[in-house]
Design an enzyme around this catalytic site. Structure first.
Site, PDB file in Angstrom:
ATOM      1  N   ARG A 274       1.680 -12.045  -0.767  1.00  0.00           N
ATOM      2  CA  ARG A 274       0.335 -12.313  -0.256  1.00  0.00           C
ATOM      3  C   ARG A 274      -0.304 -13.563  -0.837  1.00  0.00           C
ATOM      4  O   ARG A 274       0.065 -14.019  -1.918  1.00  0.00           O
ATOM      5  CB  ARG A 274      -0.570 -11.115  -0.627  1.00  0.00           C
TER       6      ARG A 274
ATOM      7  N   LYS B  94      -9.673  -1.912   1.592  1.00  0.00           N
ATOM      8  CA  LYS B  94      -9.293  -0.751   2.407  1.00  0.00           C
ATOM      9  C   LYS B  94     -10.058   0.503   1.973  1.00  0.00           C
ATOM     10  O   LYS B  94     -10.458   1.321   2.799  1.00  0.00           O
ATOM     11  CB  LYS B  94      -7.791  -0.506   2.290  1.00  0.00           C
TER      12      LYS B  94
ATOM     13  N   ASP C  35      -9.738  -9.040   9.067  1.00  0.00           N
ATOM     14  CA  ASP C  35      -9.201  -7.719   8.728  1.00  0.00           C
ATOM     15  C   ASP C  35     -10.166  -6.561   8.964  1.00  0.00           C
ATOM     16  O   ASP C  35      -9.738  -5.505   9.383  1.00  0.00           O
ATOM     17  CB  ASP C  35      -8.756  -7.721   7.256  1.00  0.00           C
TER      18      ASP C  35
ATOM     19  N   TYR D 260      -1.110  -3.448  -7.137  1.00  0.00           N
ATOM     20  CA  TYR D 260      -0.953  -4.163  -5.862  1.00  0.00           C
ATOM     21  C   TYR D 260      -2.300  -4.194  -5.119  1.00  0.00           C
ATOM     22  O   TYR D 260      -2.968  -3.156  -4.997  1.00  0.00           O
ATOM     23  CB  TYR D 260       0.128  -3.505  -4.981  1.00  0.00           C
TER      24      TYR D 260
ATOM     25  N   ARG E 274       0.863  -1.186   0.000  1.00  0.00           N
ATOM     26  CA  ARG E 274       0.000   0.000   0.000  1.00  0.00           C
ATOM     27  C   ARG E 274       0.893   1.226   0.000  1.00  0.00           C
ATOM     28  O   ARG E 274       1.959   1.252   0.598  1.00  0.00           O
ATOM     29  CB  ARG E 274      -0.871   0.028   1.256  1.00  0.00           C
TER      30      ARG E 274
ATOM     31  N   HIS F 286     -10.734  -1.622  11.424  1.00  0.00           N
ATOM     32  CA  HIS F 286      -9.671  -2.508  10.933  1.00  0.00           C
ATOM     33  C   HIS F 286      -9.486  -3.619  11.958  1.00  0.00           C
ATOM     34  O   HIS F 286      -8.512  -3.632  12.710  1.00  0.00           O
ATOM     35  CB  HIS F 286      -8.392  -1.670  10.767  1.00  0.00           C
TER      36      HIS F 286
ATOM     37  N   SER G 235      -1.239  -3.340  10.290  1.00  0.00           N
ATOM     38  CA  SER G 235      -0.989  -4.324   9.238  1.00  0.00           C
ATOM     39  C   SER G 235       0.229  -5.183   9.562  1.00  0.00           C
ATOM     40  O   SER G 235       1.226  -4.687  10.067  1.00  0.00           O
ATOM     41  CB  SER G 235      -0.744  -3.595   7.922  1.00  0.00           C
TER      42      SER G 235
ATOM     43  N   CYS H 192       0.721  -7.475  11.802  1.00  0.00           N
ATOM     44  CA  CYS H 192       1.035  -7.707  13.223  1.00  0.00           C
ATOM     45  C   CYS H 192       0.296  -8.941  13.753  1.00  0.00           C
ATOM     46  O   CYS H 192       0.102  -9.083  14.960  1.00  0.00           O
ATOM     47  CB  CYS H 192       0.660  -6.503  14.063  1.00  0.00           C
TER      48      CYS H 192
HETATM   49  C1  OXD Z   1      -3.171  -4.278   5.375  1.00  0.00           C
HETATM   50  C2  OXD Z   1      -3.853  -5.429   4.755  1.00  0.00           C
HETATM   51  O1  OXD Z   1      -2.214  -3.754   4.795  1.00  0.00           O
HETATM   52  O2  OXD Z   1      -4.780  -5.972   5.376  1.00  0.00           O
HETATM   53  O3  OXD Z   1      -3.594  -3.891   6.471  1.00  0.00           O
HETATM   54  O4  OXD Z   1      -3.527  -5.800   3.617  1.00  0.00           O
HETATM   55 MN    MN Z   2      -5.350  -4.893   7.147  1.00  0.00          MN
END
Ligand code: OXD
Ligand code: MN
Length: 586
Positions: A373, A208, A279, A199, A71, A228, A250, A252
């Site tokens: 991913r 998002k 998420d 991406y 991102r 989130h 993100s 974590c």
């Molecule tokens: C992020 C995702 O970047 O969920 O938070 O992809």
């Molecule tokens: Mn996320």
């Protein structure tokens, strides 16, 4: 394909086509024939690589441009009429100016390409609280990912034909030029325009962009919340189910926590954990005064490196079929995939995420990009909860905030009440990861893990949390956790992964007024014997370190929070009062 009769949709699609000038327009009906034809076409052009059908049925491999791997927060814009509405933490551009700039970039951006029109629903189609978007894109990769992450096609057209409203999402990969990349949100117009990226986080506009940035704006306007957050269900040995929703920045471990497998000793006692979302949670107050949460996505867009049978076996199992892998390492011997941290030896005949020959011999060169991913259907997940499929909300008992902090934050800490919990969330901080462009490992404030995703002024966002608290007669209890505390040698103290359930069970016991705690300036922290630690070999000293709120460290933290608050400008009094109380108690 059902014929589209919604004139608003038809007009908008025509408008986008006259701007981007594609060679043709293809409406996505979501049929398996159409999707299969697109996969075939993408394999023929080299956009996708079909993986080993026996070992990874229905799976595909994809690489992004090397400069387009995460991102891009610097190029993510909230374009409103007034700067004040976007606030000091968002990149703001006046909306007419942004439209003008974006129009120039989109002009002819799809020349010679097909424009795909993807009607999609965030949520089970037609369910209460589901919302519709239409994404226009020139990327087959986007179509195929949207098919996994959302519900697409004819059933959504039926809703649109009944007159349903929709969020207008326009994406073009254009030249994938990093210098001309923008992810622009126009929340006043229900509009998202993203260009020059391919991406996921920048181009799967339901995630998002819609579900969080536009969603948070709509939530404030309409009296609900877009967060989130993962959602999980814990079933106690007596069969009682309780639900937790948790926010972490993100990369974590949200996906790992959402798919947690209880440690052996808790399994033997009869605890079970089910996944509802990993998420994003949309939440609203129910008639009974409790907070209900739903996952509006249909799949997982998870970070691959570090995923293995120990850290997250459920995720690993989820990715074994009908999955798209992006920027991982490819094993050329058997045409499968590999990434750092997978519990399998590195391929001796591999290709790294850049497409170069790779055999793992040079430890400095990664086979998979750290933010590579998998996009995998939620229905594949062995721990998926039945509640996921109904699309109805689940009542949340505990909200968990957490970050990646080597020091300062204790293992778990309960807020005094809702508003104090909002304070704990507002001062959340974490060491940065590879999920966004920029330096990794730097501590930054990331309130409620929403800093990159809140579509409006963060101060108003905090106020919205406080206002939502007033609407509930039985609000969830709020906690802050830190699985990442390190000792002076730099080793993690807490085992993490499945053992995190031990802290969650303490939190649920607190919700029932059961477990013991000591009051600290930060809130309530477990007494040493109130956590179930059976089977762990933590020393008394380690436990002390995990559960201590060290005053000297916190005096320094306090200075950081004050600076952070100063950056935010105006703030609800409830938060500045909590800060003042923390200072006095320290
Ligand atoms: C992020 C995702 O970047 O969920 O938070 O992809
Ligand atoms: Mn996320």
């Amino acid at each position: 394909m059902i014929e589209i009769k919604n004139q608003k949709v038809i007009d908008w699609v025509n408008e986008c086509a006259s701007l981007t000038k594609p060679k043709e327009i293809l409406w996505i009906d979501g049929s398996s024939e159409q999707l299969e034809a697109l996969r075939k076409e993408a394999c023929e052009t080299g956009e996708l690589i079909k993986l080993n059908e026996e070992k990874l049925p229905g799976c595909y491999y994809y690489r992004t441009d090397p400069k387009d791997v995460a991102r891009d927060e610097k190029r993510t814009v909230i374009a409103t009429e007034r700067r004040e509405d976007a606030g000091p933490t968002n990149n703001w551009v006046q909306k007419d100016e942004m439209y003008a700039k974006m129009r120039t970039l989109f002009d002819g951006s799809m020349k010679g390409r097909t424009m795909y029109v993807i009607p999609y629903s965030m949520g089970v189609v037609g369910s209460e609280f589901a919302k519709i978007g239409i994404e226009i894109t020139d990327s087959i990769y986007v179509v195929l990912n949207m098919n996994i992450m959302t519900r697409i096609g004819d059933p959504v057209i039926e809703e649109l034909n009944k007159g349903a409203d929709f969020i207008k999402c326009l994406h073009s990969k254009a030249e994938v030029n990093a210098e001309k990349k923008y992810i622009a949100h126009f929340p006043e117009d229900d509009t998202i325009w993203s260009i020059n990226s391919a991406y996921g986080g920048n181009v799967l506009l339901g995630k998002k962009c819609f579900a969080l940035r536009i969603g948070s704006w709509l939530g404030r306007k309409e009296g609900w919340m877009a967060e989130h957050m993962l959602i999980l269900c814990i079933e106690a040995p007596n069969g009682e189910k309780k639900y937790i929703s948790a926010a972490f920045p993100s990369a974590c471990g949200k996906t790992n926590l959402a798919m947690l497998i209880p440690p052996k000793h808790l399994q033997e006692k009869g605890y079970k954990v089910y996944t509802i979302g990993d998420d994003i949670a949309w939440r609203r107050v129910g008639a009974d005064g409790r907070l209900y949460a739903v996952n509006r996505e249909n799949g997982f867009f998870g970070v691959a490196p570090g995923t293995n049978s120990k850290s997250n076996n459920n995720a690993l199992m989820t990715t074994k079929k009908n999955t798209i892998y992006t920027n991982v390492c490819r094993n050329l011997d058997d045409n499968t995939v590999w990434w750092e941290g997978l519990d399998q030896p590195a391929p001796t005949n591999g290709e790294d995420w850049l497409g170069r020959p790779w055999n793992g011999e040079n430890a400095a060169e990664k086979g998979a990009h750290p933010n590579s991913r998998f996009t995998a259907p939620a229905e594949n997940c062995p721990s998926i909860a039945p509640e996921f499929f109904t699309g109805e909300g689940v009542p949340i008992s505990a909200i968990i905030f957490g970050g990646r902090r080597a020091k300062a934050e204790p293992l778990i800490c309960q807020s005094r009440d809702w508003n104090h919990g909002v304070f704990l969330g507002s001062k959340m901080s974490s060491e940065t990861t590879a999920a966004a462009n920029g330096a990794v490992g730097v501590v930054r404030y990331d309130p409620m893990a929403m800093l990159p995703f809140c579509g409006y002024n963060m101060s108003d966002y905090f106020q919205h949390w406080i206002d939502m608290g007033k609407k509930m007669t039985n609000p969830p209890k709020i906690f802050n956790v830190n699985w990442f505390r390190k000792d002076d040698e730099g080793h993690f103290i807490w085992p993490g992964f499945g053992d995190n359930l031990r802290a969650l069970l303490w939190a649920l016991d607190r919700c029932d007024g059961k477990a013991d705690a000591v009051e600290t300036p930060l809130g309530y922290v477990p007494t040493k014997d109130s956590l179930d630690l059976e089977g762990l070999d933590l020393t008394d000293q380690q436990l002390d370190e995990l559960l201590t709120v060290d005053r000297e460290t916190w005096k320094k933290e306090l200075e950081g929070i004050k600076e952070w608050y100063a950056k935010l400008g105006r703030l609800p009094k409830e938060l500045t009062d909590s800060l003042e109380r923390l200072e006095n108690e320290l």
